[in-house]
Design an enzyme around this catalytic site. Sequence first.
Site, mmCIF file in Angstrom:
data_model
loop_
_atom_site.group_PDB
_atom_site.id
_atom_site.type_symbol
_atom_site.label_atom_id
_atom_site.label_comp_id
_atom_site.label_asym_id
_atom_site.label_seq_id
_atom_site.Cartn_x
_atom_site.Cartn_y
_atom_site.Cartn_z
ATOM 1 N N HIS A 1 -10.742 0.977 -2.845
ATOM 2 C CA HIS A 1 -12.114 0.961 -2.323
ATOM 3 C C HIS A 1 -13.104 1.664 -3.247
ATOM 4 O O HIS A 1 -12.794 2.721 -3.797
ATOM 5 C CB HIS A 1 -12.167 1.699 -0.975
ATOM 6 C CG HIS A 1 -11.295 1.114 0.090
ATOM 7 N ND1 HIS A 1 -11.348 -0.205 0.450
ATOM 8 C CD2 HIS A 1 -10.359 1.687 0.894
ATOM 9 C CE1 HIS A 1 -10.474 -0.418 1.433
ATOM 10 N NE2 HIS A 1 -9.854 0.708 1.717
ATOM 11 N N HIS B 1 -10.587 7.048 1.767
ATOM 12 C CA HIS B 1 -9.209 6.949 1.269
ATOM 13 C C HIS B 1 -9.135 5.910 0.159
ATOM 14 O O HIS B 1 -9.980 5.014 0.071
ATOM 15 C CB HIS B 1 -8.247 6.563 2.404
ATOM 16 C CG HIS B 1 -8.508 5.187 2.937
ATOM 17 N ND1 HIS B 1 -9.493 4.917 3.858
ATOM 18 C CD2 HIS B 1 -7.944 3.990 2.636
ATOM 19 C CE1 HIS B 1 -9.512 3.620 4.113
ATOM 20 N NE2 HIS B 1 -8.597 3.026 3.387
ATOM 21 N N HIS C 1 -17.513 2.661 0.313
ATOM 22 C CA HIS C 1 -17.016 1.511 1.083
ATOM 23 C C HIS C 1 -17.414 1.625 2.551
ATOM 24 O O HIS C 1 -17.348 2.701 3.137
ATOM 25 C CB HIS C 1 -15.492 1.431 0.967
ATOM 26 C CG HIS C 1 -14.938 0.107 1.402
ATOM 27 N ND1 HIS C 1 -14.220 -0.060 2.565
ATOM 28 C CD2 HIS C 1 -15.020 -1.116 0.826
ATOM 29 C CE1 HIS C 1 -13.872 -1.335 2.680
ATOM 30 N NE2 HIS C 1 -14.334 -1.988 1.636
ATOM 31 N N ASP D 1 -4.528 -0.668 -1.949
ATOM 32 C CA ASP D 1 -5.824 -0.508 -1.288
ATOM 33 C C ASP D 1 -6.749 0.157 -2.318
ATOM 34 O O ASP D 1 -6.379 1.180 -2.914
ATOM 35 C CB ASP D 1 -5.609 0.399 -0.061
ATOM 36 C CG ASP D 1 -6.533 0.094 1.097
ATOM 37 O OD1 ASP D 1 -6.830 -1.088 1.343
ATOM 38 O OD2 ASP D 1 -6.961 1.055 1.771
ATOM 39 N N CYS E 1 -2.077 -2.970 7.589
ATOM 40 C CA CYS E 1 -1.961 -3.879 6.448
ATOM 41 C C CYS E 1 -0.683 -4.714 6.471
ATOM 42 O O CYS E 1 -0.717 -5.882 6.075
ATOM 43 C CB CYS E 1 -2.114 -3.094 5.148
ATOM 44 S SG CYS E 1 -3.823 -2.502 4.946
ATOM 45 N N ASP F 1 0.790 -1.245 0.000
ATOM 46 C CA ASP F 1 0.000 0.000 0.000
ATOM 47 C C ASP F 1 0.822 1.296 0.000
ATOM 48 O O ASP F 1 0.535 2.228 0.767
ATOM 49 C CB ASP F 1 -0.963 0.003 1.201
ATOM 50 C CG ASP F 1 -2.010 -1.101 1.137
ATOM 51 O OD1 ASP F 1 -1.964 -1.910 0.192
ATOM 52 O OD2 ASP F 1 -2.857 -1.162 2.038
ATOM 53 N N LYS G 1 -7.083 -4.760 -3.219
ATOM 54 C CA LYS G 1 -7.875 -5.314 -2.113
ATOM 55 C C LYS G 1 -8.786 -4.251 -1.540
ATOM 56 O O LYS G 1 -8.518 -3.059 -1.673
ATOM 57 C CB LYS G 1 -6.935 -5.873 -1.037
ATOM 58 C CG LYS G 1 -5.993 -4.827 -0.468
ATOM 59 C CD LYS G 1 -4.949 -5.425 0.444
ATOM 60 C CE LYS G 1 -4.057 -4.351 1.005
ATOM 61 N NZ LYS G 1 -4.748 -3.340 1.828
HETATM 62 C C1 VGL Z 1 -4.702 0.562 5.636
HETATM 63 C C2 VGL Z 1 -6.297 1.437 6.987
HETATM 64 C C3 VGL Z 1 -7.243 1.353 5.997
HETATM 65 C C4 VGL Z 1 -3.271 0.148 5.467
HETATM 66 C C5 VGL Z 1 -5.624 0.454 4.614
HETATM 67 O O1 VGL Z 1 -2.783 0.106 4.323
HETATM 68 O O2 VGL Z 1 -2.611 -0.138 6.497
HETATM 69 N N1 VGL Z 1 -5.053 1.035 6.824
HETATM 70 N N2 VGL Z 1 -6.897 0.854 4.807
HETATM 71 ZN ZN ZN Z 2 -8.295 1.004 3.244
#
Ligand code: VGL
Ligand code: ZN
Length: 200
Positions: free
Chosen positions: A52, A85, A56, A50, A154, A12, A109
């Site tokens: 979404h 986000h 979401h 990430d 993550c 990410d 994801k």
């Molecule tokens: C993440 C919060 C929400 C991450 C992703 O990449 O750690 N944290 N979505």
């Molecule tokens: Zn996320």
Amino acid sequence: MRPAHEALIVIDMQNDFCPGGALAVAEGDTIVPGINALMEEFRAVVLTQDWHPADHLSFASQHAGAAPMSMTEMPYGPQVLWPDHCVQGSPGAAFHPDLRTDADLIIRKGFRREIDSYSAFFENDHATPTGLHGYLAERGITAITLVGLATDFCVNYSALDGARLGYDVTVIERLSRGIDLDGSFDAARRAMAAAGVTLA
Ligand code: VGL
Ligand code: ZN
């Protein structure tokens, strides 16, 4: 050069997790040069993204009166409600502009509205697979090195799932940064160590 059974998984490294982004991780951008350099060593490199939909259910904006960073209960368990986000196709969901993206595979994801997905292997129900395990297994990969954002979400979930699936897992702490929500950073380090993850 690392042997062919080792993969680097870069978690990410997207604009929204870097300073100026919607869910910025402090110093998130500072690890980009080190990650790019480490990619040279690996014959297998995977990026996660990430990704979404705008509605979401991990977004606080979808729950009337809920504040970002508050908790809710989902059918699969407790869930942090995040600021919006990494919305699919938005600049925030794009990789950091300096990140090398000449990887072998990009795993997206979190694209199902009803369920969040921290781990590169499974969604937050710990049951719905992303397909990464099948990909790595077919390539004969048995050891994974994890870097990226965020250490306590993550990266942590990916490391724990990887260990559970039988991979030899290393997290390079110098190339990862955390959010640290209510002590989540130390809790994640303890959980990873207890699961046999090498914190390098
Ligand atoms: C993440 C919060 C929400 C991450 C992703 O990449 O750690 N944290 N979505
Ligand atoms: Zn996320």
